[in-house]
Write a protein that holds these residues in place. Sequence first.
Motif, mmCIF file in Angstrom:
data_model
loop_
_atom_site.group_PDB
_atom_site.id
_atom_site.type_symbol
_atom_site.label_atom_id
_atom_site.label_comp_id
_atom_site.label_asym_id
_atom_site.label_seq_id
_atom_site.Cartn_x
_atom_site.Cartn_y
_atom_site.Cartn_z
ATOM 1 N N ILE A 1 0.828 -1.354 -0.077
ATOM 2 C CA ILE A 1 -0.155 0.125 -0.121
ATOM 3 C C ILE A 1 0.635 1.113 -0.062
ATOM 4 O O ILE A 1 0.569 2.327 -0.854
ATOM 5 N N ASN A 2 1.868 1.536 0.830
ATOM 6 C CA ASN A 2 2.554 2.560 1.187
ATOM 7 C C ASN A 2 4.107 2.462 0.368
ATOM 8 O O ASN A 2 4.589 3.513 0.552
ATOM 9 N N GLY A 3 4.198 1.477 -0.191
ATOM 10 C CA GLY A 3 5.754 1.291 -0.960
ATOM 11 C C GLY A 3 6.681 0.761 0.015
ATOM 12 O O GLY A 3 6.480 0.177 0.705
ATOM 13 N N VAL A 4 7.912 1.722 0.023
ATOM 14 C CA VAL A 4 8.992 1.164 0.826
ATOM 15 C C VAL A 4 8.637 1.335 2.145
ATOM 16 O O VAL A 4 8.341 2.385 2.579
ATOM 17 N N LYS A 5 8.847 0.349 2.973
ATOM 18 C CA LYS A 5 8.695 0.437 4.219
ATOM 19 C C LYS A 5 10.016 0.469 5.107
ATOM 20 O O LYS A 5 10.013 1.278 6.176
ATOM 21 N N SER A 6 11.010 -0.315 5.100
ATOM 22 C CA SER A 6 12.252 -0.351 5.879
ATOM 23 C C SER A 6 13.321 -0.896 4.988
ATOM 24 O O SER A 6 13.160 -1.493 3.964
ATOM 25 N N VAL A 7 14.401 -0.572 5.343
ATOM 26 C CA VAL A 7 15.608 -1.250 4.795
ATOM 27 C C VAL A 7 16.710 -1.892 5.940
ATOM 28 O O VAL A 7 16.685 -1.268 7.077
ATOM 29 N N GLU A 8 17.234 -3.112 5.630
ATOM 30 C CA GLU A 8 18.215 -3.594 6.381
ATOM 31 C C GLU A 8 19.343 -3.569 6.046
ATOM 32 O O GLU A 8 19.723 -3.925 4.686
ATOM 33 N N ILE A 9 20.443 -2.796 6.463
ATOM 34 C CA ILE A 9 21.677 -2.920 6.049
ATOM 35 C C ILE A 9 22.697 -3.672 6.738
ATOM 36 O O ILE A 9 22.989 -3.551 8.160
#
Length: 140
Positions: free
Chosen positions: A88-96
């Motif tokens: 729904i909202n697109g990108v939620k999080s990123v894990e580096i």
Amino acid sequence: MCFIDPVRICQNCTPATLEENKFFDQQIKTLTNGATFMLENDQMILSTTDLLQCKLSPDHRHLIFDGVKLAPLDINTITALRVDKDPINGVKSVEIEYSVANSVEKNCVRLATTPELEHRKTGASWIAAMQQAVKMLDSC
């Protein structure tokens, strides 16, 4: 990196040079300006009130985390970048994921976009730029 004077490059280097120029023209400013995120741990947001600013250092060698007690992260130690998308909202999080000097184990930092629309948009743009940066680093 753009040169002031014209520079000759071989035919084999042309695609890589064009890609680098495009990156420096479009993405580097997004990375150095940074974005506001929330720190996540095991799929849970640690605190919605504790926001952090993540940005690329002026020398383009480290990720800086303002607002939390995290040491700057050397870009060359990044081993993986995983993006979690919400339909729904697109990108939620990123894990580096990154390696630690003199250690076999990997550590990771998970950054979630904030619910506010403005921060969510800049966060998504920053994550997209970071994906492009890691892709370019992997191709070196």
